[in-house]
Design a protein around this motif. Structure first.
Motif, short mmCIF file in Angstrom:
data_model
loop_
_atom_site.label_atom_id
_atom_site.label_comp_id
_atom_site.label_asym_id
_atom_site.label_seq_id
_atom_site.Cartn_x
_atom_site.Cartn_y
_atom_site.Cartn_z
N UNK A 92 0.81 -1.21 0.00
CA UNK A 92 0.00 0.00 0.00
C UNK A 92 0.85 1.27 0.00
N UNK A 93 2.05 1.19 0.56
CA UNK A 93 2.81 2.39 0.92
C UNK A 93 3.60 3.01 -0.24
N UNK A 94 3.69 4.31 -0.20
CA UNK A 94 4.68 5.09 -0.94
C UNK A 94 5.42 5.93 0.11
N UNK A 95 6.77 5.88 0.19
CA UNK A 95 7.67 5.17 -0.72
C UNK A 95 7.63 3.65 -0.52
N UNK A 96 7.92 2.96 -1.61
CA UNK A 96 7.91 1.50 -1.64
C UNK A 96 9.10 0.96 -0.87
N UNK A 97 8.86 -0.14 -0.14
CA UNK A 97 9.96 -0.89 0.48
C UNK A 97 10.31 -2.03 -0.49
N UNK A 98 11.44 -1.96 -1.17
CA UNK A 98 11.75 -2.92 -2.23
C UNK A 98 12.45 -4.17 -1.70
N UNK A 99 12.65 -5.13 -2.58
CA UNK A 99 13.43 -6.32 -2.25
C UNK A 99 14.92 -6.00 -2.30
N UNK A 100 15.33 -5.26 -3.32
CA UNK A 100 16.73 -4.83 -3.44
C UNK A 100 16.84 -3.39 -2.97
N UNK A 101 17.54 -2.56 -3.68
CA UNK A 101 17.75 -1.18 -3.22
C UNK A 101 16.64 -0.22 -3.61
N UNK A 102 15.95 -0.50 -4.72
CA UNK A 102 14.89 0.38 -5.20
C UNK A 102 14.02 -0.40 -6.18
N UNK A 103 12.90 0.22 -6.57
CA UNK A 103 11.97 -0.52 -7.43
C UNK A 103 12.54 -0.75 -8.83
N UNK A 104 13.42 0.15 -9.28
CA UNK A 104 14.03 -0.07 -10.59
C UNK A 104 14.85 -1.35 -10.60
N UNK A 105 15.64 -1.56 -9.55
CA UNK A 105 16.43 -2.79 -9.47
C UNK A 105 15.53 -4.02 -9.34
N UNK A 106 14.47 -3.90 -8.54
CA UNK A 106 13.55 -5.03 -8.37
C UNK A 106 12.98 -5.48 -9.71
#
Length: 391
Positions: A131-145
């Motif tokens: 639900x949240x922004x900012x996103x909590x990603x698996x790696x460092x950021x959503x681009x990397x994910x």
């Protein structure tokens, strides 16, 4: 192993007639009027489908595969989904997501469950974030994910117009969608942002603003739960006419319908009568999400769990009770989500595509047999394959 399906009426999802389908491994090798194989050196399994309509395997694009809920305290956290819940519902491809709770549940657990479902025999993908922004990603950021993790095809479910959302600014939302789009382009993925639309009066304002004030394509976001109220659905019909996609949620309760939520089968008919292109519409189940239920006086009785079985039930209802033709009805859970999410080799029955196939009894349209990645998962209405810890 070769599998030969004989004599079914094939919807690809367009109707192509009575055909035989030859499966080699996990792919559709051949579709033809009559296929005869004469060899003693190969193992061949033959399935008689004379009494069946044959559809592409169903795609459920919004499922809480590690459970959802939790908004009424710890005891209201719903359980993980089981393999046979999906296969008995005709679902051969599932996309997992997190919802309100990204604290006691997290993206690593979601990834592990997605991998487990793949090991058990179906195709499984996931969204990064919650639900949240900012996103909590698996790696460092959503681009990397999105770019580096094969299973991650986009971001979601990001909550807007809801008291449970993180109340992001439009700038934060816009930047998130832009990041997902660029990462998707680099990885040749959809980079979709799956948007939970709540019942706030702000509705789809951010989506309209994104369309009107930026160069980001309107198809970069998919709002879901759009049938939660009549007013929201009317907004979304207008949104679709500008080229946007919408996703209707099939899991519901009687109480919600009494308060104005639109049943998916009737919502599909309404959209088509309003000249919304069928290609812009999808259904998803929101399975394993928690659903409050009430008695006739409105007294809260407890929680139920969203069911993935509701996905095809609403499609079947659309065919049987809303007089929507089969070809259009099944598109909302086959080729449409496959196109929207760029799931290559899914959503169609074509030679060279994944051997994901649902056979329904042509008399009552109930699911009889299901094949996922070339393996028979459901036979004569019963699950052949179950998850490791299923009873």
């Amino acid at each position: 192993m070769l599998t030969l399906i004989k004599g079914g009426q094939v919807y690809s999802p367009e109707y192509i007639g009575k055909k035989d389908i030859l499966i080699c491994g996990d792919k559709i090798e051949r579709i033809d009027d009559l296929i005869n194989i004469h060899t003693n050196s190969l193992s061949i399994k033959t399935i008689n489908a004379d009494d069946c309509l044959i559809f592409p395997g169903f795609i459920d694009s919004h499922v809480h595969i590690i459970g959802g809920g939790g908004e009424g305290g710890f005891k209201t956290r719903t359980p993980e989904i089981q393999l046979s819940n999906l296969t008995l519902s005709g679902i051969t491809t599932v996309i997992g997501c997190l919802g309100t709770d990204s604290l006691s549940r997290n993206i690593k657990s979601l990834f592990a469950k997605s991998k487990a479902l793949e090991e058990e025999g179906i195709s499984s993908y996931m969204y990064t974030g919650s639900y949240k922004i900012p996103v909590v990603p698996l790696l460092n950021n959503i681009e990397e994910d999105i770019m580096l993790i094969d299973k991650i095809i986009g971001v979601g479910e990001v909550a807007l117009s809801d008291h449970r959302s993180s109340q992001p600014s439009f700038k934060e939302f816009k930047n998130l969608v832009a990041q997902a789009r660029i990462a998707g382009m680099l990885a040749s993925k959809a980079g979709i942002v799956n948007i939970h639309i709540g019942d706030s009066k702000t509705g789809i304002n951010y989506l309209q603003k994104l369309y009107e004030e930026t160069d980001i394509p309107i198809t970069q976001v998919i709002p879901t739960h759009v049938n939660r109220s009549k007013n929201l659905f009317k907004e979304c019909i207008k949104y679709c006419k500008n080229g946007g996609y919408i996703d209707l949620t099939t899991s519901t309760t009687k109480k919600f319908l009494q308060e104005g939520e639109i049943k998916c089968s009737s919502g599909l008919k309404m959209a088509l009568l309003n000249n919304v292109p069928i290609e812009n519409i999808s259904f998803s189940s929101d399975a394993q999400g928690s659903l409050p239920y009430f008695d006739d006086d409105g007294k809260f009785l407890g929680l139920k769990i969203g069911k993935c079985s509701s996905l095809y039930k609403e499609v079947r209802d659309a065919i049987l009770y809303e007089n929507i033709n089969i070809e259009d009805a099944i598109k909302v859970i086959t080729c449409n989500p496959a196109k929207h999410l760029k799931l290559n080799y899914k959503g169609f029955l074509n030679e060279g595509y994944d051997a994901d196939i649902v056979m329904v009894n042509k008399k009552d349209l109930l699911i009889k047999n299901v094949i996922a990645k070339g393996k028979l998962m459901v036979k004569n209405y019963e699950a052949l394959a179950k998850g490791l810890f299923e009873d």
